[in-house]
Structure formats: structure tokens, C-alpha cells
Enzyme design. Structure first.
Site, PDB file in Angstrom:
ATOM      1  N   CYS A   1     -38.300  44.415 -32.602  1.00 41.42           N
ATOM      2  CA  CYS A   1     -37.520  43.181 -33.183  1.00 41.42           C
ATOM      3  C   CYS A   1     -36.489  42.963 -32.068  1.00 41.42           C
ATOM      4  O   CYS A   1     -36.245  41.780 -31.738  1.00 41.42           O
ATOM      5  CB  CYS A   1     -37.155  43.394 -34.442  1.00 41.42           C
ATOM      6  SG  CYS A   1     -35.893  44.807 -34.757  1.00 41.42           S
TER       7      CYS A   1
ATOM      8  N   GLN B   1     -38.038  37.466 -39.013  1.00 41.75           N
ATOM      9  CA  GLN B   1     -38.774  38.570 -38.140  1.00 41.75           C
ATOM     10  C   GLN B   1     -40.039  38.909 -38.489  1.00 41.75           C
ATOM     11  O   GLN B   1     -40.939  38.907 -37.678  1.00 41.75           O
ATOM     12  CB  GLN B   1     -37.609  39.794 -37.969  1.00 41.75           C
ATOM     13  CG  GLN B   1     -38.227  40.662 -36.933  1.00 41.75           C
ATOM     14  CD  GLN B   1     -38.110  40.226 -35.606  1.00 41.75           C
ATOM     15  OE1 GLN B   1     -37.077  39.771 -35.244  1.00 41.75           O
ATOM     16  NE2 GLN B   1     -39.084  40.372 -34.766  1.00 41.75           N
TER      17      GLN B   1
ATOM     18  N   ARG C   1     -26.843  35.064 -42.083  1.00 45.14           N
ATOM     19  CA  ARG C   1     -26.867  36.560 -41.907  1.00 45.14           C
ATOM     20  C   ARG C   1     -25.712  37.159 -42.253  1.00 45.14           C
ATOM     21  O   ARG C   1     -24.657  36.883 -42.084  1.00 45.14           O
ATOM     22  CB  ARG C   1     -27.081  36.750 -40.491  1.00 45.14           C
ATOM     23  CG  ARG C   1     -26.753  37.893 -39.560  1.00 45.14           C
ATOM     24  CD  ARG C   1     -27.200  38.391 -38.424  1.00 45.14           C
ATOM     25  NE  ARG C   1     -28.695  38.158 -38.038  1.00 45.14           N
ATOM     26  CZ  ARG C   1     -29.414  38.597 -37.127  1.00 45.14           C
ATOM     27  NH1 ARG C   1     -28.681  39.192 -36.146  1.00 45.14           N
ATOM     28  NH2 ARG C   1     -30.575  38.467 -36.711  1.00 45.14           N
TER      29      ARG C   1
ATOM     30  N   HIS D   1     -35.631  41.273 -43.426  1.00 42.09           N
ATOM     31  CA  HIS D   1     -35.389  40.296 -42.143  1.00 42.09           C
ATOM     32  C   HIS D   1     -36.763  39.532 -42.102  1.00 42.09           C
ATOM     33  O   HIS D   1     -37.638  39.619 -41.435  1.00 42.09           O
ATOM     34  CB  HIS D   1     -35.131  41.051 -41.046  1.00 42.09           C
ATOM     35  CG  HIS D   1     -34.799  40.365 -39.699  1.00 42.09           C
ATOM     36  ND1 HIS D   1     -34.471  38.972 -39.752  1.00 42.09           N
ATOM     37  CD2 HIS D   1     -34.682  40.781 -38.517  1.00 42.09           C
ATOM     38  CE1 HIS D   1     -34.181  38.672 -38.431  1.00 42.09           C
ATOM     39  NE2 HIS D   1     -34.081  39.578 -37.819  1.00 42.09           N
TER      40      HIS D   1
ATOM     41  N   ARG E   1     -40.707  34.034 -32.766  1.00 46.40           N
ATOM     42  CA  ARG E   1     -39.318  33.791 -33.782  1.00 46.40           C
ATOM     43  C   ARG E   1     -39.169  32.171 -33.725  1.00 46.40           C
ATOM     44  O   ARG E   1     -39.050  31.473 -34.989  1.00 46.40           O
ATOM     45  CB  ARG E   1     -37.990  34.321 -33.435  1.00 46.40           C
ATOM     46  CG  ARG E   1     -37.817  35.780 -33.485  1.00 46.40           C
ATOM     47  CD  ARG E   1     -38.197  36.148 -34.927  1.00 46.40           C
ATOM     48  NE  ARG E   1     -37.091  35.787 -35.820  1.00 46.40           N
ATOM     49  CZ  ARG E   1     -35.722  36.303 -35.955  1.00 46.40           C
ATOM     50  NH1 ARG E   1     -35.493  37.497 -35.090  1.00 46.40           N
ATOM     51  NH2 ARG E   1     -34.890  35.607 -36.801  1.00 46.40           N
TER      52      ARG E   1
ATOM     53  N   ASP F   1     -37.473  49.978 -34.599  1.00 52.73           N
ATOM     54  CA  ASP F   1     -36.421  49.248 -34.542  1.00 52.73           C
ATOM     55  C   ASP F   1     -35.160  50.446 -34.360  1.00 52.73           C
ATOM     56  O   ASP F   1     -35.526  51.736 -34.322  1.00 52.73           O
ATOM     57  CB  ASP F   1     -36.250  48.503 -35.982  1.00 52.73           C
ATOM     58  CG  ASP F   1     -34.928  47.714 -35.962  1.00 52.73           C
ATOM     59  OD1 ASP F   1     -34.387  47.374 -34.996  1.00 52.73           O
ATOM     60  OD2 ASP F   1     -34.572  47.476 -37.115  1.00 52.73           O
TER      61      ASP F   1
HETATM   62  N1   CP Z   1     -34.236  40.346 -33.931  1.00 52.81           N
HETATM   63  C1   CP Z   1     -33.318  39.749 -34.116  1.00 52.81           C
HETATM   64  O1   CP Z   1     -32.790  39.068 -35.159  1.00 52.81           O
HETATM   65  O2   CP Z   1     -32.292  39.652 -33.070  1.00 52.81           O
HETATM   66  P1   CP Z   1     -30.857  39.099 -33.106  1.00 52.81           P
HETATM   67  O3   CP Z   1     -30.017  40.165 -33.751  1.00 52.81           O
HETATM   68  O4   CP Z   1     -30.499  39.162 -31.873  1.00 52.81           O
HETATM   69  O5   CP Z   1     -30.990  37.785 -33.716  1.00 52.81           O
HETATM   70  N1  NVA Z   2     -32.196  46.736 -38.183  1.00 53.86           N
HETATM   71  C1  NVA Z   2     -31.433  46.124 -37.203  1.00 53.86           C
HETATM   72  C2  NVA Z   2     -32.209  44.729 -37.042  1.00 53.86           C
HETATM   73  C3  NVA Z   2     -31.498  43.908 -35.739  1.00 53.86           C
HETATM   74  C4  NVA Z   2     -32.349  42.684 -35.737  1.00 53.86           C
HETATM   75  C5  NVA Z   2     -30.229  45.747 -37.993  1.00 53.86           C
HETATM   76  O1  NVA Z   2     -29.969  45.588 -38.945  1.00 53.86           O
HETATM   77  O2  NVA Z   2     -29.129  45.815 -37.126  1.00 53.86           O
END
Ligand code: CP
Ligand code: NVA
Length: 321
Positions: free
Chosen positions: A278, A142, A112, A139, A306, A238
Site C-alpha cells: 500500500c 486502499q 484519517r 483502510h 486509489r 505493509d
Molecule cells: N497508502 C496510503 O494510504 O498512503 P498515505 O498514507 O500516503 O495516504
Molecule cells: N498500516 C499502515 C498503513 C499506511 C498507509 C499505517 O496505518 O500506518
């Protein structure tokens, strides 16, 4: 190694990276969703025999971190969380060195980070599969969970997703991008509704439209929330400010005024439509408490999914099928 009925197209994913929803074929996407459903229902079992997934997360995470960890445990493997604060990652050890060293210990990496180019660099230097656990651009794990949730609501198998409409309202961000690409592969009509200036990336839109044309799908961008959700089978939102955009939060709240996913907006969708997010969510901003907790919400099934899609994905990438 596996006791499953996974189709041959998934065996071809062994050793591969998953950096974008578009990295795998339509057949492979459907097969992953069907395998995930089978794992969820206890119809398949897979044993990865002690394989190890390394997590390198440079942004906060609850769902992704925990679901990858539990997924590996359920597959008979394990996870090492290389927290940047306690590993040399946070001190700036070059990706070229970290990726090559971890390839000697681990069997796959889930990363990440911010720029997609940083993820690409890990994939370049690592000799093991690298999975996108969220970047500023995509993502993809997701999106797999999201389409499994839609599949559960409207069909028995991933092929039943073709022809459904998913409306995403909000920022044209990483989550929207993966929904566009993955939805295009699955034959889903994807509508992104956003205020002017918050559209998805033009490059991703073009890529998604090409995939959509090849798979009988469509990807539309609209600037009016009701037009975006009319008749849709799923309405998704989101956060308006993603991780890394904290300083834009106030300005974005103004720009997104009128874009809350609430019961009034849901009334414009198909009567059977489900609500997706999400998570994490800000109630009263991008989604109302009523929409989140109402009977149409599948948000917590979506979060659970997930775990199941990532088990299917890890099994395929780690050669467990
Ligand atoms: N939806 C998602 O990726 O959540 P987190 O940021 O908690 O991993
Ligand atoms: N769009 C959001 C998703 C978090 C799971 C971010 O990138 O922060």
C-alpha cells in the site's frame, strides 16, 4: 448529473457513509470496481457540479490526501484540507460540533484518525457522507484500489476476482483487516501470514469469515510465510509498525525477522503472481528492493488506482450516478 453506465445498486449508496469495507454489499463492491475501471479507461464521465469534500487527517498522508483531492477535481468538485494545525480540530473542538458545522459547508468528509470509534462519532454527528481515509482498524479505500489492481492482472471485470488467492504477509493491521473483509465480499481466498502475536483482530476475523462463508470465499491465518504465499495470485505486505506504533518499531523488527517479501518468497507463489504494497514502504524490512522494483510488482499501479476507486466511491456517495 452523470454520464455513465453504473448499475442501480450504486445509486443506493447516495448519502451513505463508508467506514468499513463491510458497509457495502458484494454487488456494490464489484460495481464500484467496475465503475473505477471504466473511469480509468475514459469510458465513463461523472460531474459532481462543484460539490465539496472536507479532509480531516490526524495522521500523515501522501497518497490518500492527494488522490482524494485530484479525484474531486476530476469529478468537477473541490476539496478543503482541514489541517489539524491550522483548524480548530487540533485544538480539540468536540467532534459533535465540528461534524455538525462542516455538514453545513461540505458535501462529504474523508477522515484519517486513530480509533474507529472517533470515525464513528464523526459519522454519527455529520449529516453528510463520511469516508474512512484510514483508522487503526481499517483502510477500506486502499482495499478497493488493491482489488482493482488484482482485477487488472487477472480478469476483465470484478466478478473475475472470485476464486483468486491473495496472500498478505506481515502485521495483522488495518490494511489486512480491510483486505480480509473486502476480499471476502469479492469471493477471494484471503490468507494472512503473520508471526504469532501479530494476528488480525479476532472480531474482524470472525466478521470476515462470516462474509466469506456467504460469498464462497475463505479467510485463513497462518504463521509461516511460505505456507501463506504458496500458489497465491498476489502477495501483499505493509509496514511492520503502523502510524501510532513508532515506539514498537525496534521490537517489531525483531519479531518480524524472516517475514520480508522478497524474490525467494515470491518464488513460492503462482508464477503469474503480482507484488502489492500500500506504501509507504521500507525497503530491506517488510519488502526487498528487488520485489518492489521487479517485473511482478504492480505497486505503482496500485497507488494510481486509489484515484480511480475513490472517484467511483465519491460519485456514488455524493449521488452523482
Ligand atoms: N497508502 C496510503 O494510504 O498512503 P498515505 O498514507 O500516503 O495516504
Ligand atoms: N498500516 C499502515 C498503513 C499506511 C498507509 C499505517 O496505518 O500506518
Amino acid at each position: 448529473m452523470a454520464v455513465s453506465s453504473a448499475p442501480a445498486c450504486l445509486a443506493a449508496l447516495a448519502g451513505r457513509d463508508y467506514l468499513s469495507s463491510a458497509d457495502i454489499s458484494a454487488d456494490q463492491t464489484r460495481a464500484l470496481l467496475d465503475l473505477a475501471a471504466s473511469l480509468k479507461q475514459g469510458r465513463s464521465r461523472i460531474d459532481l457540479r462543484g460539490k465539496t469534500l472536507g479532509l480531516i487527517f490526524s495522521k500523515a498522508s501522501t497518497r490518500t490526501r492527494v488522490s482524494f483531492t485530484v479525484a474531486m477535481a476530476r469529478l468537477g468538485g473541490q476539496t478543503i484540507d482541514l489541517l489539524p494545525t491550522v483548524s480548530q480540530v487540533g485544538r480539540g473542538e468536540p467532534v459533535a460540533d465540528t461534524a455538525r458545522v462542516l455538514s453545513r459547508y461540505c458535501d462529504a468528509l474523508a477522515i484519517r484518525t486513530f480509533a474507529q470509534a472517533d470515525l464513528d462519532a464523526y459519522a454519527h454527528w455529520a449529516s453528510i457522507p463520511v469516508v474512512n481515509a484510514l483508522t487503526d482498524r481499517e483502510h477500506p479505500c486502499q482495499a478497493l484500489a488493491d482489488f482493482l489492481t488484482l482485477q487488472e492482472a487477472f480478469g476483465a471485470a470484478a466478478k473475475d476476482l472470485a476464486g483468486l488467492t491473495l496472500a498478505y504477509v506481515g502485521d495483522g493491521n488495518n490494511v489486512a483487516h480491510s483486505l480480509m473483509l473486502c476480499g471476502a465480499l469479492l469471493g477471494v481466498q484471503v490468507r494472512v501470514g503473520c508471526p504469532v502475536g501479530f494476528e488480525p483482530s479476532a472480531a474482524v476475523l470472525e466478521q470476515a469469515r462470516q462474509l466469506a462463508a456467504a460469498h464462497g470465499a475463505s479467510v485463513e491465518v497462518l504463521h509461516e510465510p511460505v505456507a501463506a504465499v504458496r500458489g497465491a495470485h498476489a502477495v501483499y505486505t505493509d509496514v511492520w509498525a503502523s502510524m501510532g506504533q513508532e515506539e514498537e518499531k525496534a521490537a517489531r523488527q525483531q519479531a518480524f525477522s524472516g517475514w520480508c517479501l522478497d524474490e525467494e518468497l515470491m518464488a513460492e507463489a503462482d508464477p503469474r503472481a503480482i507484488v502489492l504494497h500500500c506504501l509507504p514502504a521500507y525497503r530491506g524490512l517488510e519488502i526487498s528492493a528487488g520485489a518492489m522494483e521487479g517485473s511482478s510488482s504492480r505497486i505503482f499501479d496500485q497507488a494510481e488506482n486509489r484515484l480511480h476507486v475513490q472517484q467511483a466511491l465519491l460519485a456514488a456517495l455524493l449521488g452523482g450516478l
